[in-house]
Design a protein around this motif. Structure first.
Motif, PDB file in Angstrom:
ATOM      1  N   ALA A  41      29.939  39.125  36.923  1.00  0.00           N
ATOM      2  CA  ALA A  41      29.247  39.892  37.654  1.00  0.00           C
ATOM      3  C   ALA A  41      28.327  38.803  38.580  1.00  0.00           C
ATOM      4  O   ALA A  41      28.277  39.221  39.894  1.00  0.00           O
ATOM      5  N   ARG A  42      27.833  37.840  37.975  1.00  0.00           N
ATOM      6  CA  ARG A  42      27.072  36.864  38.694  1.00  0.00           C
ATOM      7  C   ARG A  42      27.949  36.050  39.816  1.00  0.00           C
ATOM      8  O   ARG A  42      27.081  35.647  40.844  1.00  0.00           O
ATOM      9  N   LEU A  43      29.030  35.800  39.366  1.00  0.00           N
ATOM     10  CA  LEU A  43      29.939  35.224  40.343  1.00  0.00           C
ATOM     11  C   LEU A  43      30.526  35.987  41.341  1.00  0.00           C
ATOM     12  O   LEU A  43      31.079  35.552  42.197  1.00  0.00           O
ATOM     13  N   GLY A  44      30.386  37.382  41.275  1.00  0.00           N
ATOM     14  CA  GLY A  44      30.943  38.235  42.264  1.00  0.00           C
ATOM     15  C   GLY A  44      32.300  38.572  42.062  1.00  0.00           C
ATOM     16  O   GLY A  44      33.114  38.819  43.075  1.00  0.00           O
ATOM     17  N   LYS A  45      32.937  38.381  40.841  1.00  0.00           N
ATOM     18  CA  LYS A  45      34.339  38.263  40.716  1.00  0.00           C
ATOM     19  C   LYS A  45      34.517  39.868  40.067  1.00  0.00           C
ATOM     20  O   LYS A  45      33.701  40.667  39.196  1.00  0.00           O
ATOM     21  N   VAL A  46      35.593  40.513  40.433  1.00  0.00           N
ATOM     22  CA  VAL A  46      36.051  41.754  39.777  1.00  0.00           C
ATOM     23  C   VAL A  46      37.105  41.573  38.334  1.00  0.00           C
ATOM     24  O   VAL A  46      37.819  40.466  38.381  1.00  0.00           O
ATOM     25  N   VAL A  47      36.446  42.411  37.508  1.00  0.00           N
ATOM     26  CA  VAL A  47      37.256  42.169  36.098  1.00  0.00           C
ATOM     27  C   VAL A  47      38.485  43.080  36.320  1.00  0.00           C
ATOM     28  O   VAL A  47      38.250  44.273  36.183  1.00  0.00           O
ATOM     29  N   ILE A  48      39.678  42.764  36.181  1.00  0.00           N
ATOM     30  CA  ILE A  48      40.861  43.592  36.162  1.00  0.00           C
ATOM     31  C   ILE A  48      41.374  43.773  34.813  1.00  0.00           C
ATOM     32  O   ILE A  48      42.317  44.531  34.870  1.00  0.00           O
ATOM     33  N   GLY A  49      41.143  43.096  33.581  1.00  0.00           N
ATOM     34  CA  GLY A  49      41.783  43.324  32.517  1.00  0.00           C
ATOM     35  C   GLY A  49      40.908  42.438  31.484  1.00  0.00           C
ATOM     36  O   GLY A  49      39.920  41.483  31.622  1.00  0.00           O
ATOM     37  N   GLU A  50      40.403  43.148  30.194  1.00  0.00           N
ATOM     38  CA  GLU A  50      39.905  42.466  29.087  1.00  0.00           C
ATOM     39  C   GLU A  50      40.582  42.861  27.956  1.00  0.00           C
ATOM     40  O   GLU A  50      41.253  43.714  27.565  1.00  0.00           O
ATOM     41  N   PHE A  51      40.956  41.663  27.352  1.00  0.00           N
ATOM     42  CA  PHE A  51      41.827  41.541  26.030  1.00  0.00           C
ATOM     43  C   PHE A  51      41.119  40.874  24.816  1.00  0.00           C
ATOM     44  O   PHE A  51      40.446  39.795  25.210  1.00  0.00           O
ATOM     45  N   ARG A  52      41.355  41.502  23.731  1.00  0.00           N
ATOM     46  CA  ARG A  52      40.754  40.852  22.514  1.00  0.00           C
ATOM     47  C   ARG A  52      41.881  40.491  21.499  1.00  0.00           C
ATOM     48  O   ARG A  52      42.771  41.328  21.238  1.00  0.00           O
ATOM     49  N   GLU A  53      41.833  39.527  20.640  1.00  0.00           N
ATOM     50  CA  GLU A  53      42.610  38.986  19.795  1.00  0.00           C
ATOM     51  C   GLU A  53      42.089  38.373  18.574  1.00  0.00           C
ATOM     52  O   GLU A  53      41.204  37.639  18.825  1.00  0.00           O
TER      53      GLU A  53
END
Length: 226
Positions: A41-53
């Motif tokens: 958010a601070r970098l102004g980037k859009v999160v298009i996916g979140e992965f947990r492993e």
């Protein structure tokens, strides 16, 4: 998201733990995810996916199914990969080298962003991994050298000297125990932890090798104090 949809300035977040115990610690999946979200958010980037492993950091990234899904989404979408800390990507320098130098995936290698230091270039990430490994080796060597000197002077130490030596021994023990706790959280047995400590130059307070039973005993004492 369809395979070929591309969003400018986007990231895919990848979070990793080795064991359930680690997930409940400060390295837990939710803590990593929160840090990555805040930095994105601070970098102004859009999160298009979140992965947990849940997988050991020593496993080749190509053999981690969730990581592969995250990387493919990032590549197909023109996004970068984001991890909370470099060791969440891998604890092995050659994995970091293979990724950042594009040996592992060639042109299908999304840039890697480390949330703790998001301004690092791919080369800087690689250099940081090498420096961290070298620092671990140097710390281990300094510990061995200091213990050797203390051992040589042991017969000549007075009360004040013995107190200083005791403090040094305690410091050495604490470093060893903290490393053992970290390895235990990775899911290793006490026998494997003993191997790691001895290979990495950690010694007991008397300069000896570590054994599984002693490691377990020291960890229980540490936990009772904390």
């Amino acid at each position: 998201m369809s395979k070929n949809v591309r969003i400018d300035n986007s990231v895919v977040i990848y979070c990793r733990v080795s064991t359930d115990a680690q997930d409940k610690s400060g390295l837990g999946l939710e803590a990593q995810l929160q840090l990555c979200r805040e930095v994105a958010a601070r970098l102004g980037k859009v999160v298009i996916g979140e992965f947990r492993e849940q997988v050991s950091g020593k496993v080749d990234p190509k053999l981690r199914p969730v990581f592969e899904d995250a990387r493919k989404l990032a590549f197909n979408s023109g996004a970068s990969m984001m991890v909370a800390r470099l060791d969440r990507f891998s604890r092995e320098v050659y994995h970091v080298s293979g990724y950042t130098q594009k040996y592992l995936y060639g042109r299908e290698t999304p840039d890697l962003i480390v949330a703790e230091s998001p301004s690092m270039s791919q080369l800087e990430i690689y250099i940081k991994a090498m420096i961290s490994e070298e620092e671990r080796k140097l710390i281990a060597k300094r510990t061995r050298d200091a213990l050797a000197i203390l051992k040589e002077r042991g017969a000549q130490l007075g009360k004040a000297g013995r107190e200083v030596a005791h403090a040094k021994y305690q410091e050495v023990n604490e470093s060893s125990v903290l490393r053992a706790i970290e390895l235990r959280a990775e899911g290793y047995s006490y026998a494997r932890i003993a191997d790691f400590l001895n290979q990495e130059g950690f010694t007991t307070s008397k300069g000896g090798a570590w054994y599984p039973a002693e490691i377990r005993k020291r960890m229980l004492v540490h936990q009772s104090k904390n």
